[in-house]
Design a protein around this motif. Structure first.
Motif, PDB file in Angstrom:
ATOM      1  N   LYS A 105       1.213  -1.357   0.067  1.00 29.50           N
ATOM      2  CA  LYS A 105       0.053   0.063   0.062  1.00 29.50           C
ATOM      3  C   LYS A 105       0.991   1.578  -0.027  1.00 29.50           C
ATOM      4  O   LYS A 105       1.743   1.669   0.664  1.00 29.50           O
ATOM      5  N   ASN A 106       0.993   2.404  -0.891  1.00 26.59           N
ATOM      6  CA  ASN A 106       1.685   3.174  -0.784  1.00 26.59           C
ATOM      7  C   ASN A 106       2.740   3.621  -0.876  1.00 26.59           C
ATOM      8  O   ASN A 106       3.036   4.454  -0.417  1.00 26.59           O
ATOM      9  N   ASN A 107       3.416   2.412  -1.927  1.00 24.07           N
ATOM     10  CA  ASN A 107       5.109   2.521  -1.648  1.00 24.07           C
ATOM     11  C   ASN A 107       5.358   3.921  -2.157  1.00 24.07           C
ATOM     12  O   ASN A 107       4.830   3.304  -3.472  1.00 24.07           O
ATOM     13  N   ALA A 108       6.429   4.262  -2.148  1.00 21.22           N
ATOM     14  CA  ALA A 108       6.698   5.576  -2.960  1.00 21.22           C
ATOM     15  C   ALA A 108       7.076   5.153  -4.277  1.00 21.22           C
ATOM     16  O   ALA A 108       6.266   5.951  -5.081  1.00 21.22           O
ATOM     17  N   GLN A 109       7.981   4.827  -4.467  1.00 20.33           N
ATOM     18  CA  GLN A 109       8.413   4.940  -5.298  1.00 20.33           C
ATOM     19  C   GLN A 109       8.869   3.222  -6.771  1.00 20.33           C
ATOM     20  O   GLN A 109       8.200   3.161  -7.650  1.00 20.33           O
ATOM     21  N   LYS A 110       8.663   2.109  -5.899  1.00 26.41           N
ATOM     22  CA  LYS A 110       8.299   1.068  -6.261  1.00 26.41           C
ATOM     23  C   LYS A 110       7.745  -0.186  -5.292  1.00 26.41           C
ATOM     24  O   LYS A 110       8.138   0.133  -4.069  1.00 26.41           O
ATOM     25  N   ALA A 111       7.311  -1.079  -5.739  1.00 28.38           N
ATOM     26  CA  ALA A 111       5.656  -2.345  -5.119  1.00 28.38           C
ATOM     27  C   ALA A 111       7.077  -3.391  -5.289  1.00 28.38           C
ATOM     28  O   ALA A 111       7.572  -3.890  -3.421  1.00 28.38           O
ATOM     29  N   ILE A 127      -1.432  -5.090  -4.711  1.00 32.67           N
ATOM     30  CA  ILE A 127      -0.787  -3.608  -4.534  1.00 32.67           C
ATOM     31  C   ILE A 127      -1.939  -2.206  -5.131  1.00 32.67           C
ATOM     32  O   ILE A 127      -2.616  -2.426  -5.712  1.00 32.67           O
ATOM     33  N   ILE A 128      -1.458  -1.538  -4.361  1.00 30.68           N
ATOM     34  CA  ILE A 128      -2.431  -0.301  -3.700  1.00 30.68           C
ATOM     35  C   ILE A 128      -1.907   0.739  -3.490  1.00 30.68           C
ATOM     36  O   ILE A 128      -0.433   0.884  -3.013  1.00 30.68           O
ATOM     37  N   ILE A 129      -2.490   1.887  -4.897  1.00 33.05           N
ATOM     38  CA  ILE A 129      -1.231   3.744  -4.900  1.00 33.05           C
ATOM     39  C   ILE A 129      -3.058   3.922  -4.617  1.00 33.05           C
ATOM     40  O   ILE A 129      -3.366   4.612  -5.669  1.00 33.05           O
ATOM     41  N   ASP A 130      -3.412   4.508  -4.117  1.00 31.88           N
ATOM     42  CA  ASP A 130      -4.136   5.639  -3.531  1.00 31.88           C
ATOM     43  C   ASP A 130      -3.960   6.788  -4.126  1.00 31.88           C
ATOM     44  O   ASP A 130      -3.350   7.201  -4.160  1.00 31.88           O
ATOM     45  N   ALA A 131      -5.218   8.152  -4.926  1.00 31.25           N
ATOM     46  CA  ALA A 131      -4.951   8.881  -5.724  1.00 31.25           C
ATOM     47  C   ALA A 131      -3.752  10.234  -4.685  1.00 31.25           C
ATOM     48  O   ALA A 131      -3.228  10.853  -5.052  1.00 31.25           O
ATOM     49  N   ASP A 132      -4.122   9.842  -3.629  1.00 34.59           N
ATOM     50  CA  ASP A 132      -3.727  11.402  -2.758  1.00 34.59           C
ATOM     51  C   ASP A 132      -2.656  10.775  -2.105  1.00 34.59           C
ATOM     52  O   ASP A 132      -2.062  11.974  -1.358  1.00 34.59           O
ATOM     53  N   ALA A 133      -2.085   9.510  -2.508  1.00 36.10           N
ATOM     54  CA  ALA A 133      -0.960   9.176  -1.936  1.00 36.10           C
ATOM     55  C   ALA A 133       0.240   9.769  -2.346  1.00 36.10           C
ATOM     56  O   ALA A 133       0.539  10.288  -3.278  1.00 36.10           O
ATOM     57  N   VAL A 163      -4.565   0.829  -8.847  1.00 36.74           N
ATOM     58  CA  VAL A 163      -3.545   2.564  -8.928  1.00 36.74           C
ATOM     59  C   VAL A 163      -3.832   3.480  -9.536  1.00 36.74           C
ATOM     60  O   VAL A 163      -4.721   2.869 -10.179  1.00 36.74           O
ATOM     61  N   ALA A 164      -3.801   4.500  -8.304  1.00 37.79           N
ATOM     62  CA  ALA A 164      -4.201   5.722  -9.565  1.00 37.79           C
ATOM     63  C   ALA A 164      -2.803   6.726  -8.390  1.00 37.79           C
ATOM     64  O   ALA A 164      -3.349   8.078  -8.349  1.00 37.79           O
ATOM     65  N   PRO A 165      -1.985   6.542  -9.288  1.00 40.94           N
ATOM     66  CA  PRO A 165      -0.490   7.371  -9.363  1.00 40.94           C
ATOM     67  C   PRO A 165      -0.780   8.654  -9.214  1.00 40.94           C
ATOM     68  O   PRO A 165      -0.752   8.917 -10.388  1.00 40.94           O
ATOM     69  N   SER A 166       0.095   9.895  -8.569  1.00 43.08           N
ATOM     70  CA  SER A 166       0.130  10.845  -9.128  1.00 43.08           C
ATOM     71  C   SER A 166       0.902  11.486  -9.698  1.00 43.08           C
ATOM     72  O   SER A 166       0.951  12.502 -10.474  1.00 43.08           O
ATOM     73  N   LEU A 194      -5.838   0.538 -13.762  1.00 38.85           N
ATOM     74  CA  LEU A 194      -4.827   2.215 -13.714  1.00 38.85           C
ATOM     75  C   LEU A 194      -5.468   3.667 -14.230  1.00 38.85           C
ATOM     76  O   LEU A 194      -6.600   3.459 -15.088  1.00 38.85           O
ATOM     77  N   ALA A 195      -5.301   4.179 -13.142  1.00 36.13           N
ATOM     78  CA  ALA A 195      -5.962   5.386 -13.335  1.00 36.13           C
ATOM     79  C   ALA A 195      -5.184   6.557 -13.754  1.00 36.13           C
ATOM     80  O   ALA A 195      -4.324   6.776 -12.822  1.00 36.13           O
ATOM     81  N   SER A 196      -5.138   7.308 -15.126  1.00 33.10           N
ATOM     82  CA  SER A 196      -3.804   7.471 -15.433  1.00 33.10           C
ATOM     83  C   SER A 196      -4.611   8.758 -15.849  1.00 33.10           C
ATOM     84  O   SER A 196      -5.059   9.284 -16.328  1.00 33.10           O
ATOM     85  N   LEU A 197      -2.697   9.330 -15.725  1.00 35.46           N
ATOM     86  CA  LEU A 197      -3.270  11.411 -15.789  1.00 35.46           C
ATOM     87  C   LEU A 197      -2.545  11.682 -17.500  1.00 35.46           C
ATOM     88  O   LEU A 197      -2.801  13.033 -17.761  1.00 35.46           O
ATOM     89  N   ASN A 198      -2.113  10.861 -18.040  1.00 31.57           N
ATOM     90  CA  ASN A 198      -1.012  11.632 -19.123  1.00 31.57           C
ATOM     91  C   ASN A 198      -0.310   9.809 -20.334  1.00 31.57           C
ATOM     92  O   ASN A 198      -0.978   8.642 -19.248  1.00 31.57           O
ATOM     93  N   ALA A 199      -0.408  10.076 -20.740  1.00 35.23           N
ATOM     94  CA  ALA A 199       0.258   9.278 -22.615  1.00 35.23           C
ATOM     95  C   ALA A 199       1.202   8.396 -21.759  1.00 35.23           C
ATOM     96  O   ALA A 199       1.175   6.745 -22.543  1.00 35.23           O
ATOM     97  N   SER A 200       2.118   8.583 -20.649  1.00 34.79           N
ATOM     98  CA  SER A 200       2.920   7.485 -20.313  1.00 34.79           C
ATOM     99  C   SER A 200       2.654   6.508 -19.417  1.00 34.79           C
ATOM    100  O   SER A 200       3.957   5.989 -19.139  1.00 34.79           O
ATOM    101  N   TYR A 201       1.429   6.667 -19.067  1.00 35.51           N
ATOM    102  CA  TYR A 201       1.361   5.833 -18.173  1.00 35.51           C
ATOM    103  C   TYR A 201       1.294   4.347 -19.060  1.00 35.51           C
ATOM    104  O   TYR A 201       0.740   4.396 -20.045  1.00 35.51           O
TER     105      TYR A 201
END
Length: 231
Positions: A105-111, A127-133, A163-166, A194-201
């Motif tokens: 949960k919310n491992n900042a750089q890699k799980a 594996i969970i990444i919250d949108a506000d993490a 996962v919804a990484p910022s 996967l919730a993505s914010l740009n085309a690099s996801y």
């Protein structure tokens, strides 16, 4: 043959190397049903906490073989689990690792970071990444390389990624993968939301010079968000 079970282990020091460190020819270590956690480490230097880390001796047959991490909650830190022995090309590689039934949960750089762990089994993890993490995903949430063939198959199976990484994210960053016809690398029955914010996801990123005898089958990928990337 050491087992840690039903323990909570933590640190508040972001410069600390690991919450649990497996080191210097420690074989058949099992970490089961533990809660390992640390503050999120997003800095590119100076914040190094790996929840399960390792060090090795770069000599023949001095790896930390047969490490098992199972049924644990691994929260925060820089990485969840870092596994793999010597990276010297001519030395025998580490074998027998198992990462199974855990929640990351919310491992900042890699799980999960696995380098040249022969026959590794990465199975039935969530594996969970919250949108506000606070995250700054480095290369991939699951980052893996396998440069040597082995008689036992490597498996990435039955894992669920919500996962919804910022920031930028490849869910699985797959570098060089070397399977055989008798023991191919198997990547199957995983679910990626996967919730993505740009085309690099991306859900899968094959990022190595070679992928040989790799079976990718029956995975489910659901991408949402704006300006979505590639499956």
């Amino acid at each position: 043959y050491v087992t840690l079970r039903n323990l909570e282990v933590t640190t508040t020091d972001k410069a600390y190397k690991a919450v649990v460190m497996v080191k210097d020819q420690s074989r058949y270590v099992t970490i089961d049903n533990c809660y390992l956690h640390a503050p999120a480490c997003t800095a590119s230097s100076g914040e190094d906490v790996c929840l399960v880390g390792h060090t090795i001796i770069d000599e023949e047959n001095k790896n930390n073989d047969y490490l098992t991490v199972s049924n644990c909650l691994l929260e925060g830190g820089k990485m969840g689990v870092s596994m793999g022995g010597t990276n010297y090309v001519l030395l025998p590689k580490e074998v027998g690792g198992v990462i199974e039934g855990n929640t990351f949960k919310n491992n900042a750089q890699k799980a999960i970071y696995v380098m040249d762990e022969l026959g590794v089994k990465i199975r039935n993890n969530t594996i969970i990444i919250d949108a506000d993490a606070p995250t700054k995903i480095s290369v991939g949430l699951l980052d893996m390389q396998l440069r040597d063939e082995y008689s036992e198959a490597t498996e990435i199976t039955g894992n669920i990624f919500n996962v919804a990484p910022s920031t930028y994210c490849a869910v699985m960053n797959l570098r060089q993968l070397e399977g055989t016809t008798e023991a191919p690398v198997l990547i199957a029955n995983n679910v990626i939301n996967l919730a993505s914010l740009n085309a690099s996801y991306a859900a899968f990123k094959f990022n190595g010079s070679k992928a040989k005898n790799v079976n990718v089958a029956h995975n489910t990928i659901r991408m949402t968000g704006t300006n979505g990337g590639a499956a």
